[in-house]
Design a protein around this motif. Structure first.
Motif, mmCIF file in Angstrom:
data_model
loop_
_atom_site.group_PDB
_atom_site.id
_atom_site.type_symbol
_atom_site.label_atom_id
_atom_site.label_comp_id
_atom_site.label_asym_id
_atom_site.label_seq_id
_atom_site.Cartn_x
_atom_site.Cartn_y
_atom_site.Cartn_z
ATOM 1 N N ASN A 43 -3.715 21.659 -1.116
ATOM 2 C CA ASN A 43 -2.740 20.652 -0.687
ATOM 3 C C ASN A 43 -3.332 19.529 0.167
ATOM 4 O O ASN A 43 -2.603 18.619 0.551
ATOM 5 C CB ASN A 43 -1.609 21.320 0.100
ATOM 6 N N ASN A 44 -4.613 19.602 0.474
ATOM 7 C CA ASN A 44 -5.204 18.628 1.393
ATOM 8 C C ASN A 44 -6.368 17.856 0.777
ATOM 9 O O ASN A 44 -7.107 17.180 1.496
ATOM 10 C CB ASN A 44 -5.676 19.317 2.670
ATOM 11 N N THR A 46 0.846 -1.196 0.000
ATOM 12 C CA THR A 46 0.000 0.000 0.000
ATOM 13 C C THR A 46 0.878 1.241 0.000
ATOM 14 O O THR A 46 1.764 1.381 0.835
ATOM 15 C CB THR A 46 -0.931 0.035 1.225
ATOM 16 N N GLU A 47 0.665 2.108 -0.957
ATOM 17 C CA GLU A 47 1.365 3.391 -1.033
ATOM 18 C C GLU A 47 0.323 4.505 -1.037
ATOM 19 O O GLU A 47 -0.634 4.457 -1.821
ATOM 20 C CB GLU A 47 2.210 3.484 -2.304
ATOM 21 N N ILE A 48 0.506 5.482 -0.162
ATOM 22 C CA ILE A 48 -0.385 6.639 -0.112
ATOM 23 C C ILE A 48 0.466 7.887 -0.301
ATOM 24 O O ILE A 48 1.351 8.174 0.513
ATOM 25 C CB ILE A 48 -1.162 6.703 1.208
ATOM 26 N N ILE A 49 0.210 8.624 -1.374
ATOM 27 C CA ILE A 49 1.057 9.751 -1.750
ATOM 28 C C ILE A 49 0.201 11.010 -1.816
ATOM 29 O O ILE A 49 -0.701 11.128 -2.660
ATOM 30 C CB ILE A 49 1.711 9.488 -3.115
ATOM 31 N N PRO A 50 0.439 11.993 -0.944
ATOM 32 C CA PRO A 50 -0.324 13.257 -0.983
ATOM 33 C C PRO A 50 -0.021 14.031 -2.264
ATOM 34 O O PRO A 50 1.131 14.119 -2.695
ATOM 35 C CB PRO A 50 0.178 14.005 0.253
ATOM 36 N N LEU A 51 -1.075 14.590 -2.855
ATOM 37 C CA LEU A 51 -0.958 15.390 -4.064
ATOM 38 C C LEU A 51 -1.498 16.790 -3.800
ATOM 39 O O LEU A 51 -2.372 16.979 -2.951
ATOM 40 C CB LEU A 51 -1.734 14.763 -5.226
ATOM 41 N N LEU A 92 3.474 -1.684 -11.464
ATOM 42 C CA LEU A 92 2.212 -0.932 -11.421
ATOM 43 C C LEU A 92 1.220 -1.419 -12.470
ATOM 44 O O LEU A 92 0.034 -1.093 -12.403
ATOM 45 C CB LEU A 92 2.484 0.557 -11.603
ATOM 46 N N ASN A 93 1.680 -2.212 -13.428
ATOM 47 C CA ASN A 93 0.746 -2.826 -14.372
ATOM 48 C C ASN A 93 -0.237 -3.740 -13.651
ATOM 49 O O ASN A 93 -1.356 -3.947 -14.124
ATOM 50 C CB ASN A 93 1.519 -3.622 -15.427
ATOM 51 N N ALA A 94 0.198 -4.302 -12.518
ATOM 52 C CA ALA A 94 -0.665 -5.213 -11.760
ATOM 53 C C ALA A 94 -1.204 -4.577 -10.488
ATOM 54 O O ALA A 94 -1.767 -5.265 -9.636
ATOM 55 C CB ALA A 94 0.125 -6.481 -11.410
ATOM 56 N N SER A 95 -1.059 -3.260 -10.349
ATOM 57 C CA SER A 95 -1.526 -2.566 -9.144
ATOM 58 C C SER A 95 -2.899 -1.943 -9.369
ATOM 59 O O SER A 95 -3.265 -1.597 -10.501
ATOM 60 C CB SER A 95 -0.534 -1.464 -8.749
ATOM 61 N N ASN A 96 -3.639 -1.778 -8.286
ATOM 62 C CA ASN A 96 -4.824 -0.929 -8.310
ATOM 63 C C ASN A 96 -4.371 0.506 -8.087
ATOM 64 O O ASN A 96 -3.550 0.787 -7.198
ATOM 65 C CB ASN A 96 -5.809 -1.330 -7.220
ATOM 66 N N ILE A 97 -4.890 1.427 -8.903
ATOM 67 C CA ILE A 97 -4.477 2.825 -8.826
ATOM 68 C C ILE A 97 -5.722 3.676 -8.566
ATOM 69 O O ILE A 97 -6.611 3.762 -9.425
ATOM 70 C CB ILE A 97 -3.773 3.269 -10.117
ATOM 71 N N TYR A 98 -5.766 4.282 -7.398
ATOM 72 C CA TYR A 98 -6.928 5.061 -6.990
ATOM 73 C C TYR A 98 -6.538 6.512 -6.723
ATOM 74 O O TYR A 98 -5.401 6.813 -6.331
ATOM 75 C CB TYR A 98 -7.553 4.493 -5.714
ATOM 76 N N LEU A 99 -7.520 7.392 -6.913
ATOM 77 C CA LEU A 99 -7.395 8.780 -6.493
ATOM 78 C C LEU A 99 -8.425 9.027 -5.405
ATOM 79 O O LEU A 99 -9.630 8.827 -5.623
ATOM 80 C CB LEU A 99 -7.630 9.736 -7.672
ATOM 81 N N GLU A 100 -7.963 9.428 -4.246
ATOM 82 C CA GLU A 100 -8.868 9.736 -3.137
ATOM 83 C C GLU A 100 -9.129 11.234 -3.093
ATOM 84 O O GLU A 100 -8.192 12.034 -2.999
ATOM 85 C CB GLU A 100 -8.248 9.284 -1.811
ATOM 86 N N ASP A 101 -10.388 11.610 -3.200
ATOM 87 C CA ASP A 101 -10.812 13.007 -3.079
ATOM 88 C C ASP A 101 -11.363 13.191 -1.671
ATOM 89 O O ASP A 101 -12.493 12.782 -1.376
ATOM 90 C CB ASP A 101 -11.868 13.336 -4.133
ATOM 91 N N ARG A 102 -10.577 13.780 -0.808
ATOM 92 C CA ARG A 102 -10.959 13.900 0.595
ATOM 93 C C ARG A 102 -12.030 14.967 0.808
ATOM 94 O O ARG A 102 -12.751 14.946 1.801
ATOM 95 C CB ARG A 102 -9.721 14.212 1.442
ATOM 96 N N LEU A 103 -12.148 15.895 -0.130
ATOM 97 C CA LEU A 103 -13.196 16.905 -0.027
ATOM 98 C C LEU A 103 -14.564 16.282 -0.266
ATOM 99 O O LEU A 103 -15.531 16.565 0.469
ATOM 100 C CB LEU A 103 -12.946 18.031 -1.035
ATOM 101 N N LEU A 104 -14.659 15.409 -1.270
ATOM 102 C CA LEU A 104 -15.934 14.777 -1.607
ATOM 103 C C LEU A 104 -16.058 13.379 -1.009
ATOM 104 O O LEU A 104 -17.077 12.709 -1.217
ATOM 105 C CB LEU A 104 -16.096 14.701 -3.124
#
Length: 634
Positions: free
Chosen positions: A535-536, A475-480, A501-513
């Motif tokens: 930034n958050n 699990t990798e969590i990278i702030p954008l 990463l070809n075999a990884s799940n790639i998600y974008l977490e929108d913390r506002l929504l």
């Protein structure tokens, strides 16, 4: 003019030092062949770098011997002749005379092969496009003749250039000199350099000079604005057509107002010899703790491309590991400053593009290309650029490279952030020798020019356009984050990914929504109603199966014993293999501690680890094995 020891029958030519020689040739005049094993008195073994008959020769046991074969033809032909025993003669009683010129010249008068000679003499107009590339020790162009190096072609010269005629290097052509001691005589040298397509003459390009003396007029005889960059004050300084260009320095110059737009423009650097050898640079560094005050504009000083990796590695203690190319992809408005999205980036992690569909830098810096670096020290570097960085290819266009070693897939992902009129790209990669903290080799700060749209990942509250991390975990969590001065609809998308990463799940977490979106399925579209810094809001989340990471828990348990007590954690290999490094992460993938080892056991005190937590323990053994497991810390 040297004396040989009378008690030996072998001679070796080598470069370098006696303790670390680079062997060139060997001559054996003892009875029989080279000794196969331990050297004996007056006899020795042939170094493994040499092969008898190829770059060594075994002669009859004669005390006075000399080479009497031909000295004409190419270097390859002469070497073959020297390795032929019948081309040698001598006497045990008569001292041999050595007369003659030990050099092979070839004169080109309109036909024939000139490659692989000691000295090539151009006595007619020669073009590499029709007559071919060549390499030589020295090159002479006779008066009244022109040597033209065409686009995509090259000539490689070991040492000196004597130019009594004309030498023209077309845009994309390369002239490489190998020895820094090589001299260039004469004045009729010309290097042409074509830009990428420009929308108007108002577009700036970052230039440097590939010849020893040039002015801004080489780029555009008449133009609207020319600028030098004052590294010490971090300010642009207006120049004129007569402002000199110093080798190794970068300059920002508009295109000529006589060209056809949109279209590529060609600069012509003419008159002075090529730059060769070590090129110095004075780096300005503020020492105020603000890296944004330490930009230095530099440039490739040679009539050939240079290897970006070699440049960064050579100057690694004095500059940050990232270089920044101005690519003028955005159409220029004379009343508005250029935007940040015109900077492409490159470091050991890879490169990022500056516009939708833009070229990604991938390892070469073209001739006459200017670019920004960040200084780490205030220092004069005598060998900021060196001949060892030069390439005999990859000089066609800015950033384009065909070096095969650049094509190896790594664990990397590129993300794009786009609005209706702006673009910004980031790169995140995972590497064996990287860590999750700041590492100038892999982490490149985002170059802010104007907050139209700047996309970045965040490390310790700092913005990065390229981020290199330790090897991929489950699990990798990278702030954008991003900065924008516009509102409306924006899109975050995957440009590409590779490796595990070809075999990884790639998600974008929108913390506002409070949403989690699969970027492998569709792009993420969202709206921004106010301008500013965000930034958050977003996290990039990568989830990779343990099997993809080549992790074998049973192998771990079979090879490493874990002793988990109130005093700490002890790791001990069961087969006495040396532990090279241990890294411990929390479940979110954040690195908690890294500890180096040099024994078969390693202890981590309890005060460094929180209680009542699940931890991921990664052990790297000296044999290269990487072993991972989860433990619960009481």
């Amino acid at each position: 003019n040297f004396n040989l020891n009378a008690s030996g029958d072998q001679i070796f030519a080598y470069q370098g030092t006696l303790s670390s020689p680079s062997f060139i040739f060997g001559i054996n005049v003892s009875s029989g062949n080279w000794v196969d094993g331990t050297p004996r008195s007056r006899r020795t073994a042939l170094p493994i770098a040499l092969t008898d008959g190829t770059n060594a020769v075994t002669l009859p046991h004669i005390d006075n011997t000399k080479y009497t074969g031909s000295l004409t033809g190419s270097k390859t032909t002469i070497l073959s002749n020297i390795c032929t025993v019948s081309n040698w003669t001598g006497s045990d009683s008569v001292i041999q005379d050595f007369n003659g010129v030990f050099i092979s010249d070839v004169t080109w008068s309109g036909s024939g092969n000139v490659n692989d000679y000691f000295n090539v003499i151009i006595n007619a107009d020669y073009s590499t496009s029709s007559n071919g590339n060549f390499s030589t020790c020295n090159c002479t162009v006779n008066s009244g003749n022109t040597l033209t190096v065409s686009s995509g072609n090259n000539i490689v010269i070991e040492e000196d250039i004597t130019n009594n005629g004309n030498i023209i290097v077309n845009s994309g052509g390369s002239v490489v000199q190998l020895l820094s001691s090589g001299t260039d005589t004469g004045t009729n040298y010309t290097v042409e350099r074509e830009t990428t397509v420009q929308s108007s003459f108002n577009v700036f390009t970052y230039w440097s000079t590939p010849i020893t003396s040039a002015t801004f007029a080489a780029v555009a005889p008449t133009t609207h604005e020319y600028y030098s960059f004052n590294n010490a004050t971090q300010e642009w300084v207006l120049g004129s057509a007569t402002t000199p260009m110093n080798p190794g320095i970068g300059y920002a110059l508009e295109g000529p107002d006589t060209g056809t737009y949109p279209g590529a423009q060609t600069a012509t650097f003419a008159g002075a010899p090529f730059n060769n050898g070590n090129i110095a640079n004075v780096l300005s560094f503020s020492a105020d703790g603000d890296a944004d005050n330490d930009w230095n504009l530099v440039g490739n000083p040679y009539p050939s491309a240079i290897d970006a990796d070699a440049f960064i590695s050579h100057n690694g203690t004095n500059i940050g590991g990232t270089i920044y190319f101005w690519t003028h992809n955005t159409p220029e408005d004379p009343n508005v400053n250029n935007t940040e999205d015109d900077y492409a980036m490159y470091n050991a992690a890879g490169g990022t593009a500056a516009a939708t569909g833009g070229v990604v830098p991938d390892g070469n810096i073209a001739s006459a290309q200017g670019f920004f670096v960040q200084a780490l020290n205030a220092v004069t570097v005598a060998d900021f650029f060196t001949n060892e960085m030069r390439l005999d290819s990859d000089n066609i266009t800015f950033f384009k490279s065909t070096k095969q070693h650049k094509q190896v897939e790594k664990d990397r992902i590129w993300l794009n952030l786009e609005s209706e009129s702006s673009f910004s790209q980031i790169l995140v990669g995972f590497f064996e020798d990287a860590n999750d903290d700041i590492d100038t080799k892999y982490d490149g700060v985002r170059f802010f020019s104007k907050p139209s749209l700047n996309f970045y990942s965040i490390i310790n509250d700092r913005e990065y356009g390229i981020q290199g991390k330790a090897p991929l975990k489950e699990t990798e969590i990278i702030p954008l984050g991003f900065v924008t001065n516009t509102t409306g609809e924006f899109t975050i998308s995957i440009d590409k990914f590779e490796g595990k990463l070809n075999a990884s799940n790639i998600y974008l977490e929108d913390r506002l929504l409070n949403t989690r979106h699969n970027l492998k399925t569709t792009d993420y579209v969202f709206n921004v109603n106010t301008t500013g810094t965000f930034n958050n809001r977003f996290h990039l989340i990568l989830e990779t199966e343990e099997s993809v990471l080549n992790v074998d828990e049973n192998k771990f348990l079979n090879e490493v014993k874990i002793i988990n007590t109130k005093n700490g954690i002890t790791l001990e290999t069961l087969n006495n293999t040396i532990i090279n490094k241990v890294a411990i992460y929390d479940l979110l993938g954040k690195e908690i501690i890294t500890k180096q080892g040099n024994k078969n056991s390693l202890q981590i005190p309890s005060l460094l680890i929180k209680s009542n937590t699940v931890l991921i323990v990664k052990v790297t053994l000296v044999n290269g094995s990487i072993l991972v497991n989860k433990i619960y810390r009481d």
